[in-house]
Every structure is written in C-alpha cells, then in structure tokens.
Design a protein around this motif. Structure first.
Motif, PDB file in Angstrom:
ATOM      1  N   MET A   1       0.819  -1.219   0.000  1.00  0.00           N
ATOM      2  CA  MET A   1       0.000   0.000   0.000  1.00  0.00           C
ATOM      3  C   MET A   1       0.850   1.264   0.000  1.00  0.00           C
ATOM      4  O   MET A   1       0.478   2.262  -0.625  1.00  0.00           O
ATOM      5  CB  MET A   1      -0.936   0.009   1.211  1.00  0.00           C
ATOM      6  CG  MET A   1      -2.075  -0.973   1.121  1.00  0.00           C
ATOM      7  SD  MET A   1      -3.221  -0.775   2.500  1.00  0.00           S
ATOM      8  CE  MET A   1      -4.326  -2.157   2.196  1.00  0.00           C
ATOM      9  N   ASN A   2       1.976   1.229   0.695  1.00  0.00           N
ATOM     10  CA  ASN A   2       2.830   2.420   0.754  1.00  0.00           C
ATOM     11  C   ASN A   2       3.293   2.863  -0.629  1.00  0.00           C
ATOM     12  O   ASN A   2       3.566   4.040  -0.855  1.00  0.00           O
ATOM     13  CB  ASN A   2       4.055   2.159   1.643  1.00  0.00           C
ATOM     14  CG  ASN A   2       3.711   2.160   3.112  1.00  0.00           C
ATOM     15  OD1 ASN A   2       2.681   2.674   3.511  1.00  0.00           O
ATOM     16  ND2 ASN A   2       4.567   1.569   3.917  1.00  0.00           N
ATOM     17  N   ASP A   3       3.387   1.900  -1.549  1.00  0.00           N
ATOM     18  CA  ASP A   3       3.870   2.220  -2.891  1.00  0.00           C
ATOM     19  C   ASP A   3       2.881   3.069  -3.680  1.00  0.00           C
ATOM     20  O   ASP A   3       3.261   3.693  -4.668  1.00  0.00           O
ATOM     21  CB  ASP A   3       4.174   0.937  -3.669  1.00  0.00           C
ATOM     22  CG  ASP A   3       5.355   0.171  -3.094  1.00  0.00           C
ATOM     23  OD1 ASP A   3       6.145   0.798  -2.360  1.00  0.00           O
ATOM     24  OD2 ASP A   3       5.482  -1.028  -3.371  1.00  0.00           O
ATOM     25  N   ILE A   4       1.608   3.080  -3.258  1.00  0.00           N
ATOM     26  CA  ILE A   4       0.598   3.846  -3.991  1.00  0.00           C
ATOM     27  C   ILE A   4       0.911   5.335  -3.906  1.00  0.00           C
ATOM     28  O   ILE A   4       1.084   6.016  -4.925  1.00  0.00           O
ATOM     29  CB  ILE A   4      -0.813   3.563  -3.436  1.00  0.00           C
ATOM     30  CG1 ILE A   4      -1.182   2.091  -3.653  1.00  0.00           C
ATOM     31  CG2 ILE A   4      -1.848   4.474  -4.103  1.00  0.00           C
ATOM     32  CD1 ILE A   4      -2.489   1.683  -2.997  1.00  0.00           C
ATOM     33  N   THR A   5       1.001   5.851  -2.675  1.00  0.00           N
ATOM     34  CA  THR A   5       1.270   7.277  -2.502  1.00  0.00           C
ATOM     35  C   THR A   5       2.679   7.633  -2.952  1.00  0.00           C
ATOM     36  O   THR A   5       2.888   8.678  -3.584  1.00  0.00           O
ATOM     37  CB  THR A   5       1.079   7.682  -1.029  1.00  0.00           C
ATOM     38  OG1 THR A   5      -0.229   7.283  -0.589  1.00  0.00           O
ATOM     39  CG2 THR A   5       1.215   9.181  -0.859  1.00  0.00           C
ATOM     40  N   THR A   6       3.650   6.746  -2.663  1.00  0.00           N
ATOM     41  CA  THR A   6       5.032   7.027  -3.054  1.00  0.00           C
ATOM     42  C   THR A   6       5.167   7.201  -4.557  1.00  0.00           C
ATOM     43  O   THR A   6       5.844   8.114  -5.038  1.00  0.00           O
ATOM     44  CB  THR A   6       5.958   5.894  -2.582  1.00  0.00           C
ATOM     45  OG1 THR A   6       5.878   5.780  -1.156  1.00  0.00           O
ATOM     46  CG2 THR A   6       7.401   6.175  -2.973  1.00  0.00           C
ATOM     47  N   SER A   7       4.502   6.360  -5.329  1.00  0.00           N
ATOM     48  CA  SER A   7       4.618   6.435  -6.782  1.00  0.00           C
ATOM     49  C   SER A   7       3.977   7.695  -7.341  1.00  0.00           C
ATOM     50  O   SER A   7       4.349   8.163  -8.422  1.00  0.00           O
ATOM     51  CB  SER A   7       3.977   5.201  -7.425  1.00  0.00           C
ATOM     52  OG  SER A   7       2.589   5.155  -7.167  1.00  0.00           O
ATOM     53  N   LEU A   8       3.033   8.274  -6.597  1.00  0.00           N
ATOM     54  CA  LEU A   8       2.397   9.514  -7.049  1.00  0.00           C
ATOM     55  C   LEU A   8       3.200  10.741  -6.646  1.00  0.00           C
ATOM     56  O   LEU A   8       3.092  11.795  -7.278  1.00  0.00           O
ATOM     57  CB  LEU A   8       0.979   9.620  -6.477  1.00  0.00           C
ATOM     58  CG  LEU A   8      -0.002   8.522  -6.886  1.00  0.00           C
ATOM     59  CD1 LEU A   8      -1.369   8.767  -6.249  1.00  0.00           C
ATOM     60  CD2 LEU A   8      -0.136   8.438  -8.397  1.00  0.00           C
ATOM     61  N   LEU A   9       4.015  10.624  -5.613  1.00  0.00           N
ATOM     62  CA  LEU A   9       4.783  11.769  -5.129  1.00  0.00           C
ATOM     63  C   LEU A   9       6.169  11.851  -5.763  1.00  0.00           C
ATOM     64  O   LEU A   9       6.650  12.945  -6.047  1.00  0.00           O
ATOM     65  CB  LEU A   9       4.928  11.690  -3.605  1.00  0.00           C
ATOM     66  CG  LEU A   9       3.640  11.823  -2.784  1.00  0.00           C
ATOM     67  CD1 LEU A   9       3.946  11.688  -1.300  1.00  0.00           C
ATOM     68  CD2 LEU A   9       2.946  13.139  -3.061  1.00  0.00           C
ATOM     69  N   ILE A  10       6.801  10.695  -5.963  1.00  0.00           N
ATOM     70  CA  ILE A  10       8.152  10.690  -6.518  1.00  0.00           C
ATOM     71  C   ILE A  10       8.058  10.428  -8.017  1.00  0.00           C
ATOM     72  O   ILE A  10       8.155   9.283  -8.481  1.00  0.00           O
ATOM     73  CB  ILE A  10       9.029   9.628  -5.824  1.00  0.00           C
ATOM     74  CG1 ILE A  10       9.020   9.848  -4.314  1.00  0.00           C
ATOM     75  CG2 ILE A  10      10.464   9.684  -6.344  1.00  0.00           C
ATOM     76  CD1 ILE A  10       9.774   8.802  -3.538  1.00  0.00           C
ATOM     77  N   THR A  11       7.844  11.464  -8.780  1.00  0.00           N
ATOM     78  CA  THR A  11       7.700  11.337 -10.224  1.00  0.00           C
ATOM     79  C   THR A  11       7.978  12.673 -10.898  1.00  0.00           C
ATOM     80  O   THR A  11       7.736  13.727 -10.308  1.00  0.00           O
ATOM     81  CB  THR A  11       6.280  10.853 -10.592  1.00  0.00           C
ATOM     82  OG1 THR A  11       6.159  10.772 -12.008  1.00  0.00           O
ATOM     83  CG2 THR A  11       5.224  11.810 -10.067  1.00  0.00           C
ATOM     84  N   ASP A  12       8.503  12.603 -12.108  1.00  0.00           N
ATOM     85  CA  ASP A  12       8.705  13.820 -12.891  1.00  0.00           C
ATOM     86  C   ASP A  12       7.804  13.828 -14.124  1.00  0.00           C
ATOM     87  O   ASP A  12       8.068  14.510 -15.100  1.00  0.00           O
ATOM     88  CB  ASP A  12      10.169  13.951 -13.317  1.00  0.00           C
ATOM     89  CG  ASP A  12      10.627  12.759 -14.150  1.00  0.00           C
ATOM     90  OD1 ASP A  12       9.858  11.786 -14.291  1.00  0.00           O
ATOM     91  OD2 ASP A  12      11.769  12.796 -14.650  1.00  0.00           O
ATOM     92  N   LYS A  13       6.728  13.034 -14.043  1.00  0.00           N
ATOM     93  CA  LYS A  13       5.754  12.985 -15.130  1.00  0.00           C
ATOM     94  C   LYS A  13       4.392  12.644 -14.545  1.00  0.00           C
ATOM     95  O   LYS A  13       4.262  12.342 -13.357  1.00  0.00           O
ATOM     96  CB  LYS A  13       6.152  11.924 -16.161  1.00  0.00           C
ATOM     97  CG  LYS A  13       6.213  10.515 -15.593  1.00  0.00           C
ATOM     98  CD  LYS A  13       6.611   9.508 -16.649  1.00  0.00           C
ATOM     99  CE  LYS A  13       6.638   8.095 -16.049  1.00  0.00           C
ATOM    100  NZ  LYS A  13       6.985   7.071 -17.064  1.00  0.00           N
TER     101      LYS A  13
END
Length: 438
Positions: A170-182
């Motif tokens: 579940m932690n990967d959901i928010t992390t993938s939305l915050l750490i991105t340049d696209k």
C-alpha cells in the motif's frame, strides 16, 4: 517528553552515522599510513566539549551538531589549514600518496555509510522481517481524501495498477504519485469494471506542495465481527462472522466510519443491517455508554515476510538498493525547477520530526539506515567541499595524469563551503518558515 525522545534519537543517530562516516576516512588513511591529526564528532569552532590525545591524533566531541570531520595531514579540507601545505611534503601526508590511495580515502566515508545501511537492513530483515499492508487485501477498496476525489477517485475504488505496474504494498501507492517527474495513469476497479484515471504532473506537484497527500487513500476495513464479548450483543443476536453494512439510514462497509456513528448514539439502541452468509438481516443492538456494541472486530491483515539468517542478506541488499534508488529519484526531482520539490527541503527540525515520539527499535534502526543512505548520497555529489568533490578532482588526476594545483583546490573548497552554507541556511530556513507560518 515526546520532544526529548525525538531529540535523543536524532542525537544518537547522528553520532552513529557521522562517527562511522568519519571512521571510514580515518581507517583508510591509516591503512595507507597517512597521519590523521584530528577525529571529531560534530564541529568544534573555538572550543570542544571534550577531547584527548592518543598518539598522533586528537579525538574529540564538538558542540556544533552539523556533522563531523577528520583532519588529514597534507589535505585541503574544511579546516582550510593552508599553512601546512607551504611546508615540504612529508611521507605521512595525504598529498604525498598516489592518486588511487587518495581517492580511496575520499570515498571511504560514503562506503562506510552504505555498508552500515546494508548491515541494518539485513538485521531488520532477520529480526523483524518485512511487515506491510498489501494492496491485494483491500478487497473492499479504499476511502479517498477530498483531493483524490477531485482527481476522479471514488470511495470503494480498488487500485489495480499505476503506469501499468501492479501494486503490492500500500505504501507504494502514494510514493509512486509523489516521486515522479511525469504524470501518472492509475487503473482502478470500480464495481467490477476498470476505470482509468490520468493525473497530470501539475496536479501531482500541487498536491505535494499543499501536503494534501496525507490520507490520499486508506483501506476500507469491514465491520466484521471476530467475536461477541458482551451479553447485550449476544442477546441481540450478533454472531462471529457477521459483517455490519449499515447503521440506521447510513450505509457503509467501513468500520471506523460506523464506529464514529455509534459513539454519537451511546447509551441508545442501534438499528444495524448486517450480512450473515448469504442473508441480509436487521437487528436492534444496545450501545453502551462508551459508544460500543460489545464485539471484537477482525483486524486488517498485516503481512510479514520472514527470513532466515542467510535469506536476510540478499533481502537486506535488495531493500537497501530500493531505498538508494528512491532517494536518488527524489534528489533528481529536487534539482528540476518544474517539480518545485526544492521548496520541501528541510533541515534539522525536518530530520528530527521523522523519528517516532515513542522509542521503537525497529523504527529507530529503519530511520538510521535511511539517514545513512542520505548521508552517503549527499556526500558523493561532485560538489567542492564534499567527499564527491574531492574524489572528482582526484579522479581527474588519475585519468589525465595531471594534478590540480593547491591554489585551485583551495578556491574550489571555499566555493563548495559557500554553496553548502547556503544550502544549510535555506533548508533550515524552510523548517523555521513551516514551523512559524504553517
């Protein structure tokens, strides 16, 4: 008391991380028979908290907790002791050694921090394993905050994938939305059909800046009865395995939501709708003065991967690699103006705030490993004044065969210290601004 526990953890972690980092330089210097004049935890301008001399080295604890240092003979470092360089070169000095040895001395601190993180992650894997909430266990979907709903998410949606990749933890959901340049493309399962929600980079940046990612999605925890513990609940007909889906006119499958409503009618009788097997029933159940109906709920499953001693080594290495990769991605985003992540830089208050207000060894060691990686990555950056800057100049000499002049290194050191001071002031200024204004 909470703040004291945070400060104690920060101080202990910093002492450990800085001490081992500087010990890496110290150890490598001694291996190559280079004299180390000083070994200090924290800086000691004007005076130190304590110090003692052993052989050729002065060991001490400074009063300014902004890092630490080793003073290596014949090297231009943060001490800016250039008088020594005017003297004839001595065989025990840094500058008398071949370039590859000087390079090893420079990167030894970073290597030590990476090794520390590896050891900690291997230890965590062996002692505690990997504990996490699985996206696959959120069978009733998620509740979303207002910002998420503005993107198009709806309560009850189940996350299927992000940019085509299946999500496990579940932690990967928010992390993938915050750490991105696209932008991101999220596929959700909504009442049996797949819906695609496209999020632009601008939307994600704005959410991050406004700190509206907290509670972006929380799993719906069903009000499923694990056991009946009160006579009132037993007389009312409640049984283990029942799943409450409504309280009066309010229909909800989320236990925290229903529990909050029960507290509003404490001492009264609740009209509950529940599912038992294939049937849907309605029961009148007394609510006690604490707003409870006398049942024990089935907990949301927490998955744990356990490792043997041998299995914990590759598991720790893999975890360390993931953290390094994630932090490196964040670092790259910071230097991209369009992401505006530089506004989120923090200093010692931000670092201290990541520690728990209660002493928990698993949490402490996890934070230590994370900070050790930050220290390693930051120090290897090719900035004059940092280990990476020194290593870069030495690498240039190894490739070209031409040694940079002491004057050039001295100027570069001043420039690097100026840049680092500016970064330090900016980061800690952000802390003060957030503390006073926000």
């Amino acid at each position: 008391m909470d703040i004291l526990i945070k400060v104690a953890q920060l101080f202990l972690a910093f002492t450990l991380l800085v001490g081992l980092h500087e010990f890496g330089h110290f150890l490598m210097a001694r291996i190559f028979k280079i004299r180390v004049e000083k070994f200090y935890i924290f800086f000691d301008p004007w005076f130190s908290l304590f110090k003692f001399q052993y052989k050729d080295t002065e060991y001490g604890l400074g009063w300014l907790p902004l890092g630490g240092y080793v003073k290596i003979s014949g090297m231009i470092d943060e001490s800016m002791d250039t008088e020594q360089l005017k003297q004839p070169v001595q065989p025990w000095e840094f500058r008398s050694k071949p370039a590859w040895q000087r390079f090893m001395v420079m990167v030894a601190g970073v290597i030590m921090n990476i090794l520390l993180a590896l050891v900690i992650y291997c230890g965590i894997s062996y002692v505690w394993g990997d504990r996490y909430l699985s996206n696959h266990d959120a069978e009733w979907g998620y509740l979303f905050n207002e910002r998420a709903k503005s993107f198009g998410f709806e309560d009850g949606d189940r996350i299927v994938s992000i940019d085509g990749e299946q999500i496990d933890q579940m932690n990967d959901i928010t992390t993938s939305l915050l750490i991105t340049d696209k932008g991101r493309s999220v596929v959700v399962n909504r009442a049996g059909r797949e819906v695609v929600i496209d999020l632009s980079l601008e939307e994600l940046i704005d959410m991050r800046r406004r700190e509206e990612y907290a509670g972006f999605c929380t799993p719906i925890i069903p009000f499923k009865i694990d056991s009946v513990v009160s006579e009132g609940a037993q007389r009312a007909g409640l049984q283990a395995g029942d799943r409450i889906i409504a309280l009066g006119e309010l229909r909800s499958t989320d236990a925290p939501t229903l529990s909050a409503e029960l507290r509003k009618i404490k001492g009264d009788t609740a009209r509950l709708t529940l599912v038992r097997g294939e049937r849907e029933l309605q029961l009148a159940v007394p609510v006690d003065t604490a707003g409870m109906i006398g049942v024990q709920l089935a907990p949301f499953p927490v998955r744990t991967r356990h490792y043997t001693l041998l299995e914990s080594i590759p598991a720790g290495i893999k975890r360390c690699g993931r953290v390094i990769s994630s932090y490196w991605e964040q670092l790259k985003l910071i230097v991209q103006p369009k992401t505006k992540m530089y506004e989120e830089l923090g200093g010692f208050i931000a670092i201290g705030s990541i520690f728990s207000s209660e002493w928990n060894w698993l949490d402490f060691w996890s934070k230590c490993a994370f900070l050790s990686i930050i220290l390693a990555v930051m120090n290897i950056l090719p900035i004059p004044g940092l280990d990476g800057g020194h290593a870069l100049f030495t690498l240039w000499e190894m490739i070209t065969g031409r040694k940079l002049s002491d004057k050039f290194l001295e100027v570069a050191q001043y420039i690097g210290l100026f840049l680092l001071l500016g970064l330090l002031l900016y980061a800690n200024g952000n802390d003060i601004y957030r503390f006073l204004i926000k």
